[in-house]
Design a protein around this motif. Structure first.
Motif, mmCIF file in Angstrom:
data_model
loop_
_atom_site.group_PDB
_atom_site.id
_atom_site.type_symbol
_atom_site.label_atom_id
_atom_site.label_comp_id
_atom_site.label_asym_id
_atom_site.label_seq_id
_atom_site.Cartn_x
_atom_site.Cartn_y
_atom_site.Cartn_z
ATOM 1 N N ALA A 317 8.580 -3.499 15.529
ATOM 2 C CA ALA A 317 9.182 -4.887 15.413
ATOM 3 C C ALA A 317 10.088 -5.277 16.741
ATOM 4 C CB ALA A 317 9.885 -5.226 14.186
ATOM 5 N N LEU A 318 10.920 -4.139 17.044
ATOM 6 C CA LEU A 318 11.779 -4.192 18.248
ATOM 7 C C LEU A 318 11.128 -4.222 19.414
ATOM 8 C CD1 LEU A 318 14.712 -4.469 19.127
ATOM 9 C CD2 LEU A 318 14.748 -1.742 18.716
ATOM 10 N N LYS A 319 10.029 -3.261 19.252
ATOM 11 C CA LYS A 319 9.389 -3.332 20.931
ATOM 12 C C LYS A 319 8.606 -4.520 20.977
ATOM 13 C CE LYS A 319 8.348 1.642 21.230
ATOM 14 N NZ LYS A 319 7.625 2.770 21.259
ATOM 15 N N LEU A 320 8.054 -5.357 19.869
ATOM 16 C CA LEU A 320 7.419 -6.582 19.888
ATOM 17 C C LEU A 320 8.389 -7.622 20.498
ATOM 18 C CD1 LEU A 320 4.916 -6.624 16.830
ATOM 19 C CD2 LEU A 320 4.288 -6.227 19.440
ATOM 20 N N LEU A 321 9.513 -7.428 19.993
ATOM 21 C CA LEU A 321 10.548 -8.598 20.581
ATOM 22 C C LEU A 321 10.713 -8.399 21.966
ATOM 23 C CD1 LEU A 321 12.814 -8.631 17.290
ATOM 24 C CD2 LEU A 321 11.096 -10.582 18.275
ATOM 25 N N GLU A 322 10.939 -7.084 22.332
ATOM 26 C CA GLU A 322 11.236 -6.741 23.768
ATOM 27 C C GLU A 322 10.185 -7.148 24.636
ATOM 28 O OE1 GLU A 322 13.347 -3.096 25.002
ATOM 29 O OE2 GLU A 322 12.758 -2.610 23.235
ATOM 30 N N LYS A 323 8.653 -7.062 24.245
ATOM 31 C CA LYS A 323 7.653 -7.147 25.173
ATOM 32 C C LYS A 323 7.378 -8.863 25.204
ATOM 33 C CE LYS A 323 2.922 -5.725 25.696
ATOM 34 N NZ LYS A 323 1.652 -5.065 25.127
ATOM 35 N N SER A 324 7.765 -9.576 24.146
ATOM 36 C CA SER A 324 7.836 -11.073 24.185
ATOM 37 C C SER A 324 8.864 -11.700 25.016
ATOM 38 C CB SER A 324 7.599 -11.541 22.976
ATOM 39 O OG SER A 324 8.788 -11.424 22.069
ATOM 40 N N GLY A 325 9.921 -10.995 25.259
ATOM 41 C CA GLY A 325 11.092 -11.490 25.878
ATOM 42 C C GLY A 325 12.095 -12.118 25.200
ATOM 43 N N ARG A 326 11.916 -11.981 23.804
ATOM 44 C CA ARG A 326 13.028 -12.505 22.879
ATOM 45 C C ARG A 326 14.005 -11.717 22.469
ATOM 46 N NH1 ARG A 326 9.495 -14.164 17.742
ATOM 47 N NH2 ARG A 326 11.114 -15.347 17.135
ATOM 48 N N VAL A 327 14.063 -10.394 23.094
ATOM 49 C CA VAL A 327 15.213 -9.460 22.892
ATOM 50 C C VAL A 327 15.012 -8.678 24.245
ATOM 51 C CG1 VAL A 327 15.943 -7.570 21.842
ATOM 52 C CG2 VAL A 327 15.210 -9.251 20.394
ATOM 53 N N LEU A 334 21.329 -0.266 23.876
ATOM 54 C CA LEU A 334 22.067 -1.647 23.285
ATOM 55 C C LEU A 334 21.051 -2.730 23.505
ATOM 56 C CD1 LEU A 334 24.871 -2.839 22.766
ATOM 57 C CD2 LEU A 334 24.926 -3.273 25.203
ATOM 58 N N TYR A 335 20.997 -3.747 22.641
ATOM 59 C CA TYR A 335 20.017 -4.781 22.765
ATOM 60 C C TYR A 335 21.105 -6.005 22.753
ATOM 61 C CZ TYR A 335 16.442 -1.164 22.157
ATOM 62 O OH TYR A 335 15.913 0.152 22.391
ATOM 63 N N GLY A 336 20.294 -7.184 22.985
ATOM 64 C CA GLY A 336 20.578 -8.508 22.870
ATOM 65 C C GLY A 336 19.815 -9.709 22.956
ATOM 66 N N LEU A 337 20.196 -10.792 22.889
ATOM 67 C CA LEU A 337 19.199 -11.977 23.126
ATOM 68 C C LEU A 337 19.266 -12.271 24.524
ATOM 69 C CD1 LEU A 337 20.146 -14.298 20.000
ATOM 70 C CD2 LEU A 337 18.456 -12.509 20.251
ATOM 71 N N PRO A 338 18.402 -12.840 25.164
ATOM 72 C CA PRO A 338 18.183 -13.399 26.547
ATOM 73 C C PRO A 338 19.457 -13.789 27.206
ATOM 74 C CG PRO A 338 16.138 -13.784 25.550
ATOM 75 C CD PRO A 338 17.164 -13.341 24.452
ATOM 76 N N GLU A 339 20.241 -14.760 26.428
ATOM 77 C CA GLU A 339 21.384 -15.554 26.828
ATOM 78 C C GLU A 339 22.467 -14.395 26.842
ATOM 79 O OE1 GLU A 339 20.863 -16.612 22.426
ATOM 80 O OE2 GLU A 339 19.630 -16.206 24.273
ATOM 81 N N HIS A 340 22.376 -13.234 26.356
ATOM 82 C CA HIS A 340 23.468 -12.370 26.555
ATOM 83 C C HIS A 340 23.425 -11.342 27.882
ATOM 84 C CE1 HIS A 340 23.092 -12.181 21.834
ATOM 85 N NE2 HIS A 340 24.030 -13.082 22.013
ATOM 86 N N ALA A 341 22.377 -11.636 28.443
ATOM 87 C CA ALA A 341 22.078 -10.863 29.700
ATOM 88 C C ALA A 341 22.600 -11.934 31.180
ATOM 89 C CB ALA A 341 20.800 -10.479 29.807
ATOM 90 N N PRO A 342 23.297 -11.241 32.097
ATOM 91 C CA PRO A 342 23.428 -12.166 33.266
ATOM 92 C C PRO A 342 21.998 -12.629 33.801
ATOM 93 C CG PRO A 342 24.752 -10.134 33.278
ATOM 94 C CD PRO A 342 23.856 -9.822 32.295
#
Length: 384
Positions: A317-327, A334-342
């Motif tokens: 599930a985490l990999k799928l969220l990464e691949k879709s750009g939602r995480v 360390l993981y976060g939502l797109p708005e957490h990254a510069p």
């Protein structure tokens, strides 16, 4: 030029002159028999080579495989590696032997790969084409002279020149390439790929390509990847057998690393396999895991260990969220939502090598190792 020979009566016998029947000699009960062929197949990522390496180590060491009985004495195994080379796979074999209590590579393990320079005949180029169809007499001679008990062919698709979907070509390759080894007294184990038709728990899969593979084999066994109690396991199911079969059972491969080195490979038998998990149930668990991850990240970036879930479903599930750009991955573990990254990193691509992801808070144990082993992180776990 010689003409057609005269017809001859076949060397037949009847009930009065029939020879005594020899009992089946099992190397592994209901799985590998001397003079017979066995097909072991599974989809990519199920670690067929790693399972076979452990099986080989058990036979050389003379110890049981999973819960199946094997011959008590150590056997001599010829491993035909057409998928890899000694450079790529020696560490896996060393780890497998270490897992059964043997240090180094025993002399009873005999290795051949056309991709390894030391396995070429004098004056022969590494790149020269070698086919299973043409190697039958050489394999049989090796079995006779070296006293080989088991020949492992990894894998059939890489060994034969013909079309694996063509029944006639598959049957010819198996008859010419491997039946001589069977006649010479060895058991033959062929590693092959499975179809995707039964993926997701919809039934026992079948070998990919021509069904002549199943016709050739006395025993055909399917390997399927599943999840049990939050960890990846493998289901063993008899697809076909000309004798009594074993009941489906489940195993778990354990890999231990020291630094960048695979230190030990072992296999745990978890007992009889229960009913298959339906695809719909798997999908529902995966969607629930994705929701849990997104909820956990609403309050800010989180390390992997703090996201809450564990096991194969959560990791996928985490990999799928990464691949879709939602995480997004903000740093090591360390993981976060797109708005957490510069700047939003591009979606993470799943490694093509079939990397098995483990939780960083679930260390693997090194058996009887006097020096501490470094536990593999989520990014460094091995698979084969």
């Amino acid at each position: 030029m010689t003409g057609p020979r005269e017809p001859r009566i076949l060397p037949v016998f009847n009930g009065k002159t029939a020879p005594p029947v020899k009992p089946v000699e099992w190397l592994v009960e209901k799985f590998l028999a001397r003079g017979a062929g066995t097909l072991l197949f599974g989809q990519p990522g199920v670690s067929k080579t790693a399972h076979t390496a452990h099986l080989t180590a058990c036979l050389v060491a003379g110890r049981p495989f999973a819960h199946l009985r094997t011959v008590a004495r150590g056997l001599r195994v010829l491993y035909l590696d057409f998928d890899g080379s000694w450079e790529w796979n020696h560490e896996l074999f060393e780890a497998a032997f270490r897992g059964v209590g043997l240090e180094g590579i025993p002399e009873e393990f005999i290795y051949y790969s056309p991709n390894t320079e030391e396995c070429n005949f004098p004056g022969e180029e590494t790149s020269s084409l070698k086919s299973l169809e043409a190697m039958g007499p050489d394999i049989a001679q090796t079995v006779k002279e070296l006293g080989i008990d088991l020949v492992v062919c990894d894998s059939l698709g890489q060994m034969m020149v013909g079309d694996t979907n063509n029944g006639q070509e598959v049957a010819l390759a198996l008859r010419l390439g491997l039946n001589p080894a069977r006649k010479a007294g060895a058991a033959v184990l062929v590693i092959d790929h499975a179809t995707k038709a039964a993926a997701g728990g919809m039934g026992v899969p079948t070998p990919m390509g021509s069904q002549q593979k199943r016709a050739w084999a006395r025993v055909s066994v399917a390997l399927e990847g599943e999840e049990q109690d939050g960890r990846a396991v493998t289901r063993w199911t008899v697809d076909k057998s000309n004798t009594a079969t074993f009941e489906p059972f489940v195993t778990h491969l354990r890999f231990t690393n020291r630094g960048d080195r695979l230190e030990e490979l072992d296999l745990e038998c978890l007992g009889e396999a229960g009913p298959r998990t339906a695809q719909r149930e798997r999908d529902e668990r995966g969607q629930e895991a994705q929701r849990d991850i997104l909820d956990a990240l609403q309050d800010g970036p989180q390390p992997r260990a703090k996201l809450g879930g564990r096991g194969g479903t959560f990791d996928r599930a985490l990999k799928l969220l990464e691949k879709s750009g939602r995480v997004v991955r903000l740093g090591r573990g360390l993981y976060g939502l797109p708005e957490h990254a510069p700047e939003v990193s591009p979606p993470h691509q799943t490694p093509t090598s079939g990397v098995v992801v483990k939780e960083e808070d679930a260390p693997l144990i090194v058996k009887d190792d006097p020096a501490p082993a470094r536990v593999a992180t989520a990014e460094e776990e091995w698979t084969w």
